[in-house]
Write an enzyme that holds these catalytic residues in place. Structure first.
Site, PDB file in Angstrom:
ATOM      1  CB  SER A   1      -0.874  -0.013   1.258  1.00  0.00           C
ATOM      2  OG  SER A   1      -1.417   1.267   1.501  1.00  0.00           O
TER       3      SER A   1
ATOM      4  CE1 TYR B   1      -3.929  -2.071   5.203  1.00  0.00           C
ATOM      5  CE2 TYR B   1      -3.155   0.139   4.692  1.00  0.00           C
ATOM      6  CZ  TYR B   1      -3.668  -1.080   4.283  1.00  0.00           C
ATOM      7  OH  TYR B   1      -3.903  -1.308   2.936  1.00  0.00           O
TER       8      TYR B   1
HETATM    9  P1  NDP Z   1     -11.503  -6.114   0.636  1.00  0.00           P
HETATM   10  O1  NDP Z   1     -11.936  -5.952   2.044  1.00  0.00           O
HETATM   11  O2  NDP Z   1     -12.409  -5.725  -0.465  1.00  0.00           O
HETATM   12  O3  NDP Z   1     -11.051  -7.643   0.386  1.00  0.00           O
HETATM   13  C1  NDP Z   1     -10.209  -8.273   1.298  1.00  0.00           C
HETATM   14  C2  NDP Z   1      -9.992  -9.696   0.832  1.00  0.00           C
HETATM   15  O4  NDP Z   1      -9.081 -10.352   1.704  1.00  0.00           O
HETATM   16  C3  NDP Z   1     -11.263 -10.506   0.830  1.00  0.00           C
HETATM   17  O5  NDP Z   1     -11.225 -11.353  -0.295  1.00  0.00           O
HETATM   18  C4  NDP Z   1     -11.172 -11.331   2.112  1.00  0.00           C
HETATM   19  O6  NDP Z   1     -11.898 -12.537   1.936  1.00  0.00           O
HETATM   20  C5  NDP Z   1      -9.668 -11.562   2.195  1.00  0.00           C
HETATM   21  N1  NDP Z   1      -9.139 -11.779   3.534  1.00  0.00           N
HETATM   22  C6  NDP Z   1      -9.122 -10.927   4.594  1.00  0.00           C
HETATM   23  N2  NDP Z   1      -8.513 -11.486   5.651  1.00  0.00           N
HETATM   24  C7  NDP Z   1      -8.133 -12.735   5.258  1.00  0.00           C
HETATM   25  C8  NDP Z   1      -7.466 -13.807   5.903  1.00  0.00           C
HETATM   26  N3  NDP Z   1      -7.068 -13.728   7.179  1.00  0.00           N
HETATM   27  N4  NDP Z   1      -7.222 -14.928   5.192  1.00  0.00           N
HETATM   28  C9  NDP Z   1      -7.631 -15.026   3.904  1.00  0.00           C
HETATM   29  N5  NDP Z   1      -8.269 -14.051   3.248  1.00  0.00           N
HETATM   30  C10 NDP Z   1      -8.522 -12.929   3.919  1.00  0.00           C
HETATM   31  O7  NDP Z   1     -10.095  -5.338   0.535  1.00  0.00           O
HETATM   32  P2  NDP Z   1      -9.316  -4.685  -0.701  1.00  0.00           P
HETATM   33  O8  NDP Z   1      -9.606  -5.445  -1.928  1.00  0.00           O
HETATM   34  O9  NDP Z   1      -9.525  -3.239  -0.660  1.00  0.00           O
HETATM   35  O10 NDP Z   1      -7.817  -4.935  -0.245  1.00  0.00           O
HETATM   36  C11 NDP Z   1      -7.031  -6.009  -0.749  1.00  0.00           C
HETATM   37  C12 NDP Z   1      -5.584  -5.718  -0.410  1.00  0.00           C
HETATM   38  O11 NDP Z   1      -5.193  -4.495  -1.006  1.00  0.00           O
HETATM   39  C13 NDP Z   1      -5.301  -5.572   1.083  1.00  0.00           C
HETATM   40  O12 NDP Z   1      -4.044  -6.155   1.388  1.00  0.00           O
HETATM   41  C14 NDP Z   1      -5.253  -4.073   1.276  1.00  0.00           C
HETATM   42  O13 NDP Z   1      -4.449  -3.705   2.377  1.00  0.00           O
HETATM   43  C15 NDP Z   1      -4.630  -3.643  -0.038  1.00  0.00           C
HETATM   44  N6  NDP Z   1      -4.879  -2.254  -0.409  1.00  0.00           N
HETATM   45  C16 NDP Z   1      -6.162  -1.759  -0.634  1.00  0.00           C
HETATM   46  C17 NDP Z   1      -6.346  -0.449  -1.043  1.00  0.00           C
HETATM   47  C18 NDP Z   1      -7.690   0.125  -1.354  1.00  0.00           C
HETATM   48  O14 NDP Z   1      -7.783   1.353  -1.592  1.00  0.00           O
HETATM   49  N7  NDP Z   1      -8.748  -0.636  -1.391  1.00  0.00           N
HETATM   50  C19 NDP Z   1      -5.202   0.449  -1.218  1.00  0.00           C
HETATM   51  C20 NDP Z   1      -3.921  -0.156  -0.953  1.00  0.00           C
HETATM   52  C21 NDP Z   1      -3.786  -1.448  -0.578  1.00  0.00           C
HETATM   53  P3  NDP Z   1     -12.608 -13.326   3.155  1.00  0.00           P
HETATM   54  O15 NDP Z   1     -13.271 -12.299   4.018  1.00  0.00           O
HETATM   55  O16 NDP Z   1     -13.534 -14.272   2.479  1.00  0.00           O
HETATM   56  O17 NDP Z   1     -11.478 -14.031   3.850  1.00  0.00           O
END
Ligand code: NDP
Length: 258
Positions: free
Chosen positions: A150, A163
């Site tokens: 990020s 974070y």
């Molecule tokens: P979402 O909340 O939309 O999606 C998160 C995903 O991670 C889901 O598929 C969830 O699935 C999965 N997940 C969460 N915890 C776990 C776990 N312990 N084990 C397995 N799967 C897990 O988030 P984003 O798509 O926004 O974010 C995705 C990544 O991108 C993250 O690492 C975030 O930090 C990073 N990011 C996001 C930004 C943004 O603006 N959106 C900007 C910069 C970085 P489930 O709940 O089914 O496990």
């Protein structure tokens, strides 16, 4: 080293894993990879969301598998790796994307909350990189490891210290694995998305004042969407990035240079 393909972006016959691939950025990565022909294994905790995601990707390219996995658990990551290998025989590219953030005052943050974020965002990347990297170095053909970091890793984030620390740690892990695995033709990079509309940012996007303040700082004049990550996923999983390792690739509409 295996022979380069005529089309360096062709992923047909290759297998990619995307953790957290059932929605948001992960689903965008998975969609790009599937469109380029890859088999995609989606690892996440919620099987219903994963089934819906798999249905939306079916027919785009290769086969889609869903695996229930909490990336903070060493046993779950080992079992998921085995399930993917049982189905596809190899993992060519692994995207450690699963992660989450939450707001907290650095002066009041509990250690348990600090560790809870690190368990998924940093331990999760470590466990996946170790499992996938071990597999890639035990067979021929090299591979790709990508961590979703990020821009919080570089900016001061006053209300998300845990974070930011998790993402800073991810950047260091990427450089360690990149130098260790380069001789095995395994490239390791991080992806730094900017402001992307997903479930994780939904509340911020709904807050008009916040949403517009952010837009004013993005030269592209819009928030990104998961579809903006499709192309970079293909590049990072493909032969096209074969001499590109240890880097942090920013996809943020110009936010960090403005
Ligand atoms: P979402 O909340 O939309 O999606 C998160 C995903 O991670 C889901 O598929 C969830 O699935 C999965 N997940 C969460 N915890 C776990 C776990 N312990 N084990 C397995 N799967 C897990 O988030 P984003 O798509 O926004 O974010 C995705 C990544 O991108 C993250 O690492 C975030 O930090 C990073 N990011 C996001 C930004 C943004 O603006 N959106 C900007 C910069 C970085 P489930 O709940 O089914 O496990």
């Amino acid at each position: 080293m295996s022979e380069p393909r005529p089309n360096p972006f062709d992923l047909s016959g290759k297998t990619a894993v995307v953790t957290g691939g059932n929605r948001g950025i992960g689903l965008g990565l998975a969609r790009g990879l599937a469109k380029a022909g890859a088999h995609v294994s989606i690892w996440a905790r919620n099987p219903e969301s994963s089934a819906t995601a798999a249905a939306s990707l079916s027919g785009l390219g290769g086969e889609i598998q869903t695996v229930e996995c909490d990336v903070s658990s060493p046993e779950a990551v080992a079992a998921a790796t085995e399930q993917t290998l049982d189905r596809f025989g190899r993992i060519d590219a692994g995207f450690a994307n699963a992660g989450f953030g939450e707001a907290a005052d650095p002066l009041k943050l509990e250690l348990s909350d600090f560790h809870r974020i690190l368990a998924t965002n940093l331990d999760g990347v470590f466990l996946c990189f170790q499992a996938w990297g071990a597999h890639m170095t035990q067979r021929d053909g090299g591979g790709k490891l990508v961590a979703i970091s990020s821009i919080s890793a570089i900016f001061g984030t006053p209300m998300q210290p845990h974070y930011a620390a998790s993402k800073g740690g991810v950047e260091s892990l990427v450089r360690a694995y990149a130098t260790r695995l380069a001789r095995h033709d395994v490239q390791v990079n991080s992806l730094q998305p900017g402001w992307i509309v997903t479930d994780a940012t939904a509340a911020a996007v709904e807050n008009e004042r916040f949403r517009e303040t952010v837009v004013k700082r993005i030269p592209a004049r819009r928030w990104g969407g998961p579809e903006d990550l499709e192309g970079i996923a293909v590049y990072l999983a493909s032969d096209a990035s074969r001499y590109h390792t240890g880097d942090s690739l920013r996809v943020d509409g110009g936010y960090t240079i403005f």
